[in-house]
Design an enzyme around this catalytic site. Structure first.
Site, PDB file in Angstrom:
ATOM      1  N   HIS A  32      -8.308 -41.933  12.957  1.00 56.48           N
ATOM      2  CA  HIS A  32      -8.926 -42.045  14.281  1.00 56.48           C
ATOM      3  C   HIS A  32     -10.447 -41.887  14.226  1.00 56.48           C
ATOM      4  O   HIS A  32     -11.149 -42.294  15.139  1.00 56.48           O
ATOM      5  CB  HIS A  32      -8.299 -41.050  15.266  1.00 56.48           C
ATOM      6  CG  HIS A  32      -8.718 -39.622  15.084  1.00 56.48           C
ATOM      7  ND1 HIS A  32      -7.960 -38.700  14.384  1.00 56.48           N
ATOM      8  CD2 HIS A  32      -9.811 -38.938  15.517  1.00 56.48           C
ATOM      9  CE1 HIS A  32      -8.560 -37.529  14.404  1.00 56.48           C
ATOM     10  NE2 HIS A  32      -9.692 -37.648  15.085  1.00 56.48           N
ATOM     11  N   ASP A  62      -2.537 -40.652  10.169  1.00 59.28           N
ATOM     12  CA  ASP A  62      -3.906 -40.393  10.613  1.00 59.28           C
ATOM     13  C   ASP A  62      -4.844 -40.180   9.429  1.00 59.28           C
ATOM     14  O   ASP A  62      -5.698 -39.291   9.454  1.00 59.28           O
ATOM     15  CB  ASP A  62      -3.971 -39.197  11.561  1.00 59.28           C
ATOM     16  CG  ASP A  62      -5.308 -39.145  12.323  1.00 59.28           C
ATOM     17  OD1 ASP A  62      -5.950 -40.208  12.444  1.00 59.28           O
ATOM     18  OD2 ASP A  62      -5.700 -38.060  12.777  1.00 59.28           O
ATOM     19  N   SER A 138     -12.648 -33.406  12.747  1.00 60.11           N
ATOM     20  CA  SER A 138     -11.596 -34.292  12.257  1.00 60.11           C
ATOM     21  C   SER A 138     -11.973 -34.939  10.941  1.00 60.11           C
ATOM     22  O   SER A 138     -13.071 -35.474  10.781  1.00 60.11           O
ATOM     23  CB  SER A 138     -11.315 -35.392  13.291  1.00 60.11           C
ATOM     24  OG  SER A 138     -10.781 -34.854  14.465  1.00 60.11           O
TER      25      SER A 138
END
Length: 294
Positions: A32, A62, A138
Site C-alpha cells: 500500500h 501487503d 508502514s
C-alpha cells in the site's frame, strides 16, 4: 532503514518506510506504500537519495519489492520469525508522520495472528506488537533486541492503543523468493464465490470431518475450473485433499501456487449427499474484486 517517496509533478512526495535487505539494493516495503507507483525515491538516514523501481508487488500480503538503481545503503538480512515469542522485546524503526528514523519499543504481544489485507485475503503469521506506530511507519522494520529483523510493519488500528501489526519475516522471505523466481506470487484459483455456513453433524460425520462448517458456493464462474469440474451453486465444500475447509478464509489459504495445474480432490455436500469432485486449479488472476472465494 530508508524512507520511500514518490514523484508527483516533479516534486517528492513522502509515502512510507522500507528496509534494504541486500547489498545489491533489494528493498522491501508495504504494497500500500507504493500503490500506483512504478518508481520511488529512496532516502537513507544520512540524507543520501537514490531512485528505485518496483520489481514485484503482492497486495495479498501487503508486501512489495523494490530495487535501488544506484548507490549503496546499509542492509540487514531477514531473521527467522519462528524463533520469537510473546513477551520478547520488539523495536520498530520507521518514518512516522515525516519524522525520519524514529525508533519505538514495546513487546511482542502475540504471534501467528491473521490480518485481512486490502484484497480481502488473510495475511497469516502476523506479529502483534505494542511498539508505537503511526502513518508513515508502514513498511518499516520490526527487530528483536538482538537486532534480528523479524517483521515488516504493516498496520495499526486507529483509535486503539498498542494494537500494531507486522508481516512476519518468514512470510517476507517466501514472498521475496517467489517474486525473484517468477516475478509474482502465484496462487491457485478454481473460480467460485462462497460464504461460510454451518453444516449438520450428520453431514460432517458422513464426510469424515470434525468441523461443523464449510463454504457454500454462491456463484461458479463460467468456464472456470470449478464449472468444468461440474461444481454448482449450492454445493458446500468441506474439505480439500481430505483437509477440512471450515470457511472462506480456509478455502483461499488452501489454494497455494503448488496446486496450479494439479488435480485436486474436493469433498462436497450436495443435497445431503457427500460427493468427491476432482478439480484442476489455475493461476489466480491479479487484481479484481475483493476475494470472497477461491
Amino acid at each position: 532503514m530508508v524512507r520511500i517517496g514518490g514523484q508527483t509533478r516533479g516534486r517528492k512526495k513522502g509515502l512510507g518506510s522500507g528496509v534494504v535487505l541486500a547489498p545489491d539494493g533489494l528493498t522491501i516495503t508495504n504494497s500500500h506504500v507504493v500503490e500506483g507507483h512504478e518508481e520511488a525515491v529512496i532516502s537513507g538516514p544520512d540524507g543520501r537519495e537514490a531512485s528505485a523501481r518496483l520489481i514485484g508487488n503482492d497486495p495479498d500480503t501487503d508486501l512489495a519489492l523494490l530495487l535501488v538503481g544506484s548507490g549503496s545503503f546499509p542492509s540487514v538480512p531477514l531473521g527467522n520469525s519462528k524463533h520469537f515469542k510473546p513477551g520478547q522485546i520488539a523495536i520498530a524503526i520507521g518514518n512516522p508522520l515525516g519524522f525520519e528514523s524514529t525508533v519505538t519499543a514495546g513487546i511482542i504481544s502475540a504471534v501467528g495472528r491473521s490480518l485481512r489485507s486490502g484484497t480481502g485475503r488473510l495475511i497469516d503469521d502476523v506479529i502483534q506488537t505494542d511498539a508505537a506506530l503511526n502513518p508513515g511507519s508502514s513498511g518499516g522494520a520490526l527487530v528483536s533486541s538482538n537486532s534480528n529483523l523479524i517483521g515488516i510493519t504493516t498496520a495499526l488500528i486507529r483509535g486503539a492503543q498498542g494494537l500494531c501489526f507486522a508481516v512476519a519475516s518468514n512470510t517476507v522471505d517466501f514472498v521475496i523468493s517467489e517474486i525473484l523466481r517468477t516475478g509474482r506470487v502465484r496462487r491457485a484459483f478454481i473460480g467460485v464465490a462462497g460464504q461460510t455456513v454451518q453444516i449438520s453433524r450428520q453431514a460432517a460425520l458422513a464426510a469424515g470431518i470434525v468441523s461443523g462448517s464449510g463454504v457454500r458456493l454462491t456463484a461458479v464462474e463460467r468456464d472456470g475450473p470449478a464449472a468444468r469440474a461440474a461444481l454448482i451453486a449450492g454445493d458446500v465444500i468441506v474439505a480439500i485433499n481430505d483437509i477440512p475447509v471450515t470457511g472462506v478464509d480456509d478455502l483461499m489459504r488452501m489454494l497455494p501456487g503448488t496446486l496450479i495445474g494439479r488435480e485436486t480432490s474436493l469433498t462436497v455436500v450436495r443435497r445431503r449427499a457427500i460427493v468427491s469432485i476432482a478439480v484442476t486449479p489455475e493461476e489466480r488472476r491479479q487484481g479484481g474484486r475483493r476475494a470472497k472465494g477461491g
